[in-house]
Design a protein around this motif. Structure first.
Motif, PDB file in Angstrom:
ATOM      1  N   GLU A   1       0.847  -1.191   0.000  1.00 28.55           N
ATOM      2  CA  GLU A   1       0.000   0.000   0.000  1.00 28.55           C
ATOM      3  C   GLU A   1       0.881   1.240   0.000  1.00 28.55           C
ATOM      4  O   GLU A   1       1.945   1.261   0.623  1.00 28.55           O
TER       5      GLU A   1
ATOM      6  N   PRO B   1      -0.060   4.609   1.173  1.00 33.33           N
ATOM      7  CA  PRO B   1      -1.082   5.480   1.737  1.00 33.33           C
ATOM      8  C   PRO B   1      -0.709   6.954   1.574  1.00 33.33           C
ATOM      9  O   PRO B   1       0.444   7.291   1.358  1.00 33.33           O
TER      10      PRO B   1
ATOM     11  N   THR C   1      -3.821   9.362   1.566  1.00 32.85           N
ATOM     12  CA  THR C   1      -5.085  10.087   1.500  1.00 32.85           C
ATOM     13  C   THR C   1      -5.372  10.716   2.855  1.00 32.85           C
ATOM     14  O   THR C   1      -4.778  10.351   3.874  1.00 32.85           O
ATOM     15  N   ARG C   2      -6.303  11.637   2.852  1.00 27.22           N
ATOM     16  CA  ARG C   2      -6.697  12.284   4.107  1.00 27.22           C
ATOM     17  C   ARG C   2      -7.211  11.247   5.108  1.00 27.22           C
ATOM     18  O   ARG C   2      -6.939  11.333   6.291  1.00 27.22           O
ATOM     19  N   GLU C   3      -7.946  10.278   4.609  1.00 30.24           N
ATOM     20  CA  GLU C   3      -8.504   9.259   5.503  1.00 30.24           C
ATOM     21  C   GLU C   3      -7.389   8.408   6.118  1.00 30.24           C
ATOM     22  O   GLU C   3      -7.395   8.126   7.316  1.00 30.24           O
ATOM     23  N   GLU C   4      -6.433   7.983   5.300  1.00 26.30           N
ATOM     24  CA  GLU C   4      -5.357   7.117   5.800  1.00 26.30           C
ATOM     25  C   GLU C   4      -4.457   7.859   6.783  1.00 26.30           C
ATOM     26  O   GLU C   4      -4.158   7.351   7.865  1.00 26.30           O
ATOM     27  N   CYS C   5      -4.037   9.056   6.433  1.00 21.63           N
ATOM     28  CA  CYS C   5      -3.187   9.828   7.355  1.00 21.63           C
ATOM     29  C   CYS C   5      -3.987  10.266   8.585  1.00 21.63           C
ATOM     30  O   CYS C   5      -3.439  10.400   9.678  1.00 21.63           O
TER      31      CYS C   5
ATOM     32  N   LYS D   1      -5.267  20.760  -2.213  1.00 19.71           N
ATOM     33  CA  LYS D   1      -4.686  19.461  -2.570  1.00 19.71           C
ATOM     34  C   LYS D   1      -5.589  18.362  -2.028  1.00 19.71           C
ATOM     35  O   LYS D   1      -6.102  18.450  -0.922  1.00 19.71           O
ATOM     36  N   GLU D   2      -5.755  17.297  -2.803  1.00 19.91           N
ATOM     37  CA  GLU D   2      -6.646  16.206  -2.429  1.00 19.91           C
ATOM     38  C   GLU D   2      -6.050  15.317  -1.344  1.00 19.91           C
ATOM     39  O   GLU D   2      -6.691  14.988  -0.365  1.00 19.91           O
ATOM     40  N   ASN D   3      -4.797  14.911  -1.526  1.00 18.08           N
ATOM     41  CA  ASN D   3      -4.169  13.957  -0.626  1.00 18.08           C
ATOM     42  C   ASN D   3      -3.020  14.593   0.147  1.00 18.08           C
ATOM     43  O   ASN D   3      -2.365  15.507  -0.338  1.00 18.08           O
ATOM     44  N   CYS D   4      -2.752  14.071   1.312  1.00 17.34           N
ATOM     45  CA  CYS D   4      -1.672  14.588   2.156  1.00 17.34           C
ATOM     46  C   CYS D   4      -0.316  14.487   1.451  1.00 17.34           C
ATOM     47  O   CYS D   4       0.508  15.384   1.559  1.00 17.34           O
TER      48      CYS D   4
ATOM     49  N   ASP E   1       0.376  14.821  -1.499  1.00 16.82           N
ATOM     50  CA  ASP E   1       0.572  15.816  -2.555  1.00 16.82           C
ATOM     51  C   ASP E   1       1.471  16.943  -2.053  1.00 16.82           C
ATOM     52  O   ASP E   1       2.161  17.584  -2.849  1.00 16.82           O
TER      53      ASP E   1
END
Length: 150
Positions: A98, A100, A102-106, A133-136, A138
């Motif tokens: 994986e 990881p 994403t906001r959810e994962e972080c 930004k969409e994901n951490c 990024d």
């Protein structure tokens, strides 16, 4: 001797004997051989496949990440805390772990949580934090979190 004790002492003795009999029947034979555990559990759990490889297996190949994370806020974490079980990847590098970010994962660790100590884990409102930004990942490099990406 008071008359109540003539009734209570035999009743207590029967309950004690009943407890000892039931305990003998319910406590596994191997309990206590190696401490306050059931010794047979070690052998029983040994049949399950090994899923985690440990950090030493990761750093054998991933030198760059090891150097970055050694002085970073995530240095105390196992690689598999974020990337998932890595034993299959350690055996066969074509198995992809994986990635990881994403906001959810972080957010599993970094979302606002009043029960979590802020001195230990930096917390952010993941719904509001830098929404452009969409994901951490990024913006943040998880192996060197203070190193911002352009």
């Amino acid at each position: 001797m008071p008359p109540q004790l003539k009734t209570l002492i035999p009743l207590f003795a029967v309950l004690l004997i009943l407890f000892l009999v039931v305990r003998t029947l319910l406590v596994p034979e191997s309990f206590g051989e190696i401490g306050h555990y059931r010794a047979d559990a070690i052998e029983e759990n040994g049949v399950f496949p090994i899923n985690y490889a440990g950090n030493s297996a990761c750093i054998e190949c991933h030198d760059t990440e090891r150097e970055k994370i050694a002085s970073d806020a995530h240095k105390g974490l196992s690689c598999e805390s974020c990337h998932g079980p890595g034993a299959k990847h350690a055996e066969n590098h074509e198995v992809v772990l994986e990635k990881p970010g994403t906001r959810e994962e972080c957010g599993r660790c970094h979302s606002l949580n009043s029960a979590r100590r802020t001195e230990t884990v930096i917390q952010v409102d993941i719904k509001e934090h830098h929404m452009e930004k969409e994901n951490c990942i990024d913006c943040h490099n998880p192996h060197a979190v203070w190193e911002m990406k352009e």
